[in-house]
Design a protein around this motif. Structure first.
Motif, PDB file in Angstrom:
ATOM      1  N   GLN A 120       0.845  -1.185   0.000  1.00 51.44           N
ATOM      2  CA  GLN A 120       0.000   0.000   0.000  1.00 51.44           C
ATOM      3  C   GLN A 120       0.881   1.236   0.000  1.00 51.44           C
ATOM      4  O   GLN A 120       1.533   1.534   0.999  1.00 51.44           O
ATOM      5  N   ALA A 121       0.879   1.949  -1.124  1.00 47.40           N
ATOM      6  CA  ALA A 121       1.697   3.154  -1.257  1.00 47.40           C
ATOM      7  C   ALA A 121       0.864   4.386  -0.958  1.00 47.40           C
ATOM      8  O   ALA A 121      -0.332   4.434  -1.243  1.00 47.40           O
ATOM      9  N   SER A 122       1.526   5.388  -0.409  1.00 43.04           N
ATOM     10  CA  SER A 122       0.862   6.656  -0.106  1.00 43.04           C
ATOM     11  C   SER A 122       1.884   7.775  -0.103  1.00 43.04           C
ATOM     12  O   SER A 122       3.097   7.529  -0.090  1.00 43.04           O
ATOM     13  N   GLY A 123       1.384   9.020  -0.105  1.00 47.13           N
ATOM     14  CA  GLY A 123       2.261  10.162   0.061  1.00 47.13           C
ATOM     15  C   GLY A 123       2.469  11.010  -1.177  1.00 47.13           C
ATOM     16  O   GLY A 123       3.156  12.027  -1.111  1.00 47.13           O
ATOM     17  N   GLY A 124       1.910  10.618  -2.306  1.00 52.97           N
ATOM     18  CA  GLY A 124       2.069  11.429  -3.500  1.00 52.97           C
ATOM     19  C   GLY A 124       1.272  12.715  -3.410  1.00 52.97           C
ATOM     20  O   GLY A 124       0.514  12.943  -2.466  1.00 52.97           O
ATOM     21  N   GLY A 125       1.442  13.566  -4.428  1.00 51.34           N
ATOM     22  CA  GLY A 125       0.706  14.814  -4.441  1.00 51.34           C
ATOM     23  C   GLY A 125       1.303  15.804  -5.409  1.00 51.34           C
ATOM     24  O   GLY A 125       2.138  15.451  -6.252  1.00 51.34           O
ATOM     25  N   LEU A 126       0.858  17.044  -5.274  1.00 55.12           N
ATOM     26  CA  LEU A 126       1.314  18.147  -6.119  1.00 55.12           C
ATOM     27  C   LEU A 126       2.231  19.043  -5.301  1.00 55.12           C
ATOM     28  O   LEU A 126       1.876  19.446  -4.186  1.00 55.12           O
ATOM     29  N   VAL A 127       3.379  19.350  -5.842  1.00 52.09           N
ATOM     30  CA  VAL A 127       4.349  20.181  -5.149  1.00 52.09           C
ATOM     31  C   VAL A 127       5.062  21.069  -6.160  1.00 52.09           C
ATOM     32  O   VAL A 127       5.183  20.706  -7.336  1.00 52.09           O
ATOM     33  N   GLN A 128       5.512  22.217  -5.706  1.00 51.01           N
ATOM     34  CA  GLN A 128       6.283  23.103  -6.576  1.00 51.01           C
ATOM     35  C   GLN A 128       7.726  22.628  -6.689  1.00 51.01           C
ATOM     36  O   GLN A 128       8.249  21.948  -5.791  1.00 51.01           O
ATOM     37  N   ALA A 129       8.356  23.000  -7.774  1.00 44.26           N
ATOM     38  CA  ALA A 129       9.763  22.671  -7.963  1.00 44.26           C
ATOM     39  C   ALA A 129      10.568  23.167  -6.765  1.00 44.26           C
ATOM     40  O   ALA A 129      10.343  24.283  -6.263  1.00 44.26           O
ATOM     41  N   GLY A 130      11.497  22.326  -6.316  1.00 42.29           N
ATOM     42  CA  GLY A 130      12.283  22.651  -5.132  1.00 42.29           C
ATOM     43  C   GLY A 130      11.683  22.137  -3.840  1.00 42.29           C
ATOM     44  O   GLY A 130      12.354  22.157  -2.797  1.00 42.29           O
ATOM     45  N   GLY A 131      10.470  21.678  -3.896  1.00 40.88           N
ATOM     46  CA  GLY A 131       9.797  21.179  -2.708  1.00 40.88           C
ATOM     47  C   GLY A 131      10.136  19.735  -2.415  1.00 40.88           C
ATOM     48  O   GLY A 131      10.976  19.120  -3.076  1.00 40.88           O
ATOM     49  N   SER A 132       9.463  19.183  -1.396  1.00 36.18           N
ATOM     50  CA  SER A 132       9.737  17.825  -0.930  1.00 36.18           C
ATOM     51  C   SER A 132       8.445  17.045  -0.764  1.00 36.18           C
ATOM     52  O   SER A 132       7.380  17.615  -0.480  1.00 36.18           O
ATOM     53  N   LEU A 133       8.563  15.742  -0.920  1.00 35.94           N
ATOM     54  CA  LEU A 133       7.490  14.802  -0.617  1.00 35.94           C
ATOM     55  C   LEU A 133       8.111  13.551  -0.019  1.00 35.94           C
ATOM     56  O   LEU A 133       9.269  13.225  -0.309  1.00 35.94           O
ATOM     57  N   ARG A 134       7.327  12.840   0.779  1.00 36.75           N
ATOM     58  CA  ARG A 134       7.771  11.574   1.342  1.00 36.75           C
ATOM     59  C   ARG A 134       6.744  10.507   0.994  1.00 36.75           C
ATOM     60  O   ARG A 134       5.586  10.607   1.401  1.00 36.75           O
ATOM     61  N   LEU A 135       7.181   9.505   0.266  1.00 39.68           N
ATOM     62  CA  LEU A 135       6.330   8.371  -0.066  1.00 39.68           C
ATOM     63  C   LEU A 135       6.539   7.257   0.944  1.00 39.68           C
ATOM     64  O   LEU A 135       7.654   7.054   1.430  1.00 39.68           O
ATOM     65  N   SER A 136       5.459   6.548   1.228  1.00 34.24           N
ATOM     66  CA  SER A 136       5.517   5.391   2.109  1.00 34.24           C
ATOM     67  C   SER A 136       4.906   4.190   1.408  1.00 34.24           C
ATOM     68  O   SER A 136       3.990   4.336   0.602  1.00 34.24           O
ATOM     69  N   CYS A 137       5.390   3.008   1.749  1.00 33.71           N
ATOM     70  CA  CYS A 137       4.836   1.775   1.198  1.00 33.71           C
ATOM     71  C   CYS A 137       4.845   0.727   2.297  1.00 33.71           C
ATOM     72  O   CYS A 137       5.914   0.283   2.723  1.00 33.71           O
ATOM     73  N   ALA A 138       3.658   0.357   2.752  1.00 38.10           N
ATOM     74  CA  ALA A 138       3.522  -0.622   3.821  1.00 38.10           C
ATOM     75  C   ALA A 138       3.177  -1.983   3.237  1.00 38.10           C
ATOM     76  O   ALA A 138       2.281  -2.093   2.388  1.00 38.10           O
ATOM     77  N   ALA A 139       3.877  -3.005   3.692  1.00 40.20           N
ATOM     78  CA  ALA A 139       3.667  -4.366   3.207  1.00 40.20           C
ATOM     79  C   ALA A 139       2.944  -5.193   4.249  1.00 40.20           C
ATOM     80  O   ALA A 139       3.191  -5.054   5.450  1.00 40.20           O
ATOM     81  N   SER A 140       2.064  -6.062   3.776  1.00 41.73           N
ATOM     82  CA  SER A 140       1.334  -6.935   4.687  1.00 41.73           C
ATOM     83  C   SER A 140       0.965  -8.216   3.957  1.00 41.73           C
ATOM     84  O   SER A 140       1.054  -8.290   2.727  1.00 41.73           O
TER      85      SER A 140
END
Length: 123
Positions: free
Chosen positions: A4-24
């Motif tokens: 299960q992946a999460s954390g995507g989105g819209l961000v301006q250039a130079g910004g940051s995002l953190r994606l997560s992926c939980a396994a089960s």
């Protein structure tokens, strides 16, 4: 195994995002996990991979120094910290799990895939 992946989105250039992926789903002891991305009309390419027991990492040249892959063994979760994002990083990002020792830069090495999360970087 479900990813299960999460954390995507819209961000301006130079910004940051953190994606997560939980396994089960079953006894968890993979060889490695990876993050791939796929832009429209392009192939699915490796962004970063991590060997699960050792924590050894590898990165695509285009993201070295900007992205960091990590894992939380207790939570069966892999992360992708993305800093200094660029418009060319825009893509659907997929996490994947490789059960057996193999070349982690190849999509064919992975047995399980998450559903993908959209990352859009505006200029």
């Amino acid at each position: 195994v479900q990813l299960q992946a999460s954390g995507g989105g819209l961000v301006q250039a130079g910004g940051s995002l953190r994606l997560s992926c939980a396994a089960s789903g079953r006894t968890f002891n993979p060889y490695g996990m990876g993050w791939f991305r796929q832009a429209p009309g392009r192939e699915r390419d490796l962004v970063a991979a991590i060997r699960w027991p050792s924590g050894i990492t590898s990165y695509a040249d285009s993201v070295k120094g900007r992205f960091t892959i990590s894992r939380d063994v207790a939570k069966n979760t892999v992360y992708l910290q993305m800093d200094n994002l660029k418009p060319e990083d825009t893509a659907v990002y997929y996490c994947a799990l490789a059960t057996y020792a193999s070349a982690l830069h190849q999509p064919a090495a992975y047995d399980f895939w998450g559903q993908g999360t959209q990352v859009t970087v505006s200029s």
